[in-house]
Each structure stands twice: as structure tokens, then as C-alpha cells.
Scaffold this motif. Structure first.
Motif, PDB file in Angstrom:
ATOM      1  N   ARG A   1       1.948   1.497  -2.941  1.00  0.00           N
ATOM      2  CA  ARG A   1       0.976   2.170  -4.484  1.00  0.00           C
ATOM      3  C   ARG A   1       1.173   3.829  -4.015  1.00  0.00           C
ATOM      4  O   ARG A   1       1.167   4.764  -5.134  1.00  0.00           O
ATOM      5  CB  ARG A   1      -0.362   1.638  -4.485  1.00  0.00           C
ATOM      6  CG  ARG A   1      -0.364   0.171  -5.204  1.00  0.00           C
ATOM      7  CD  ARG A   1      -1.907  -0.104  -4.864  1.00  0.00           C
ATOM      8  NE  ARG A   1      -2.043  -0.765  -3.880  1.00  0.00           N
ATOM      9  CZ  ARG A   1      -1.540  -1.598  -3.341  1.00  0.00           C
ATOM     10  NH1 ARG A   1      -0.743  -2.829  -3.718  1.00  0.00           N
ATOM     11  NH2 ARG A   1      -2.068  -2.496  -2.143  1.00  0.00           N
TER      12      ARG A   1
ATOM     13  N   ALA B   1       0.867  -1.740   0.177  1.00  0.00           N
ATOM     14  CA  ALA B   1       0.347  -0.352   0.080  1.00  0.00           C
ATOM     15  C   ALA B   1       0.938   1.199  -0.253  1.00  0.00           C
ATOM     16  O   ALA B   1       0.954   2.160  -0.650  1.00  0.00           O
ATOM     17  CB  ALA B   1      -0.923   0.188   1.316  1.00  0.00           C
ATOM     18  N   THR B   2       1.578   1.607   0.689  1.00  0.00           N
ATOM     19  CA  THR B   2       2.501   1.912   0.780  1.00  0.00           C
ATOM     20  C   THR B   2       3.211   2.731  -0.617  1.00  0.00           C
ATOM     21  O   THR B   2       3.527   3.245  -0.582  1.00  0.00           O
ATOM     22  CB  THR B   2       4.029   2.380   1.862  1.00  0.00           C
ATOM     23  OG1 THR B   2       3.028   2.020   3.297  1.00  0.00           O
ATOM     24  CG2 THR B   2       4.525   3.369   2.168  1.00  0.00           C
TER      25      THR B   2
END
Length: 127
Positions: free
Chosen positions: A81, A78-79
Motif C-alpha cells: 500500500r 502495508a508495504t
């Protein structure tokens, strides 16, 4: 300062402010990384220094490379992205119409989000 160096500084600041990112490391060829590290050590401490690698393909398309440290408090994918999206956002506004060949985001360190001395909780595994 050339436009790619200014873009690198702008991208470095954006990446550094992305949630989950703890550090932006100098990226590029080993020689360029050493030169930037020495320059940063000798010069004033500037949080907006150029640590994001900005390259251009023969057709003018941008190749962006960045190496980051992340907190263990957020999922690494997620980071990654979020960082890629932040870079794309900057390029969409400051380099509108410039093709993007590649955005390479790498994690080289995952840092404990808890302050030093905080006891670990959860189940422990003994060997």
C-alpha cells in the motif's frame, strides 16, 4: 531521454525510498528486463536507473508495474500500500490529469531484517 524513461527513474527512486522496500527489481517483458540488467551491469552503478515499467494504454492512461523486495520487519500488505500510495503521489504531481489504468506492485523476495549471524528468537518448530 523520453518522458516515460524519466518517469520510470523518478518512480524507481521513490519506490526504493519507501519504508519496508529493500530492493527494486527491473520490471517488464523478459527481454526488456534482460536488456536493462545487462545495461546496468555494463554502465555505471546508478541507483536511480529505470526499473519501474511505464506503459500507456490506447487512451493514454498509464500502466505502472514494479517488482520489489521487502523486509520481513513490516507487513507485506502495508508495504504494498505504501508503494502504491508513493506512486500515486508522484503521478498526481508530475502527471496531473493523466488517467491511471493500473498500478501493479509485486513482491518477489522477503528479506530477513536481522543482520546475518543474529540468532533467531521465539519458539522453534521441530519436525
Amino acid at each position: 531521454m523520453d518522458t516515460d524513461a524519466a518517469l520510470s527513474q523518478q518512480l524507481t527512486a521513490v519506490v526504493a525510498s519507501t519504508p519496508g522496500v529493500t530492493t527494486v527489481y527491473a520490471t517488464g517483458s523478459p527481454i526488456r528486463v534482460v536488456l536493462r540488467t545487462v545495461t546496468d551491469a555494463i554502465g555505471p552503478d546508478d541507483e536511480t536507473s529505470a526499473k519501474v515499467a511505464v506503459g500507456r494504454e490506447a487512451d493514454g492512461a498509464l500502466t505502472i508495474g514494479v517488482t520489489i523486495g521487502v523486509t520481513d520487519g513490516a507487513p507485506v500488505p502495508a508495504t504494498l500500500r505504501l508503494v502504491g500510495d508513493a506512486i500515486r503521489g508522484v503521478l498526481a504531481t508530475s502527471r496531473e490529469g493523466t488517467p491511471i489504468h493500473e498500478i501493479d506492485v509485486r513482491v518477489c523476495r522477503i528479506e530477513d531484517a536481522a543482520p546475518l549471524g543474529t540468532p533467531l528468537t521465539g519458539s522453534a518448530t521441530t519436525l
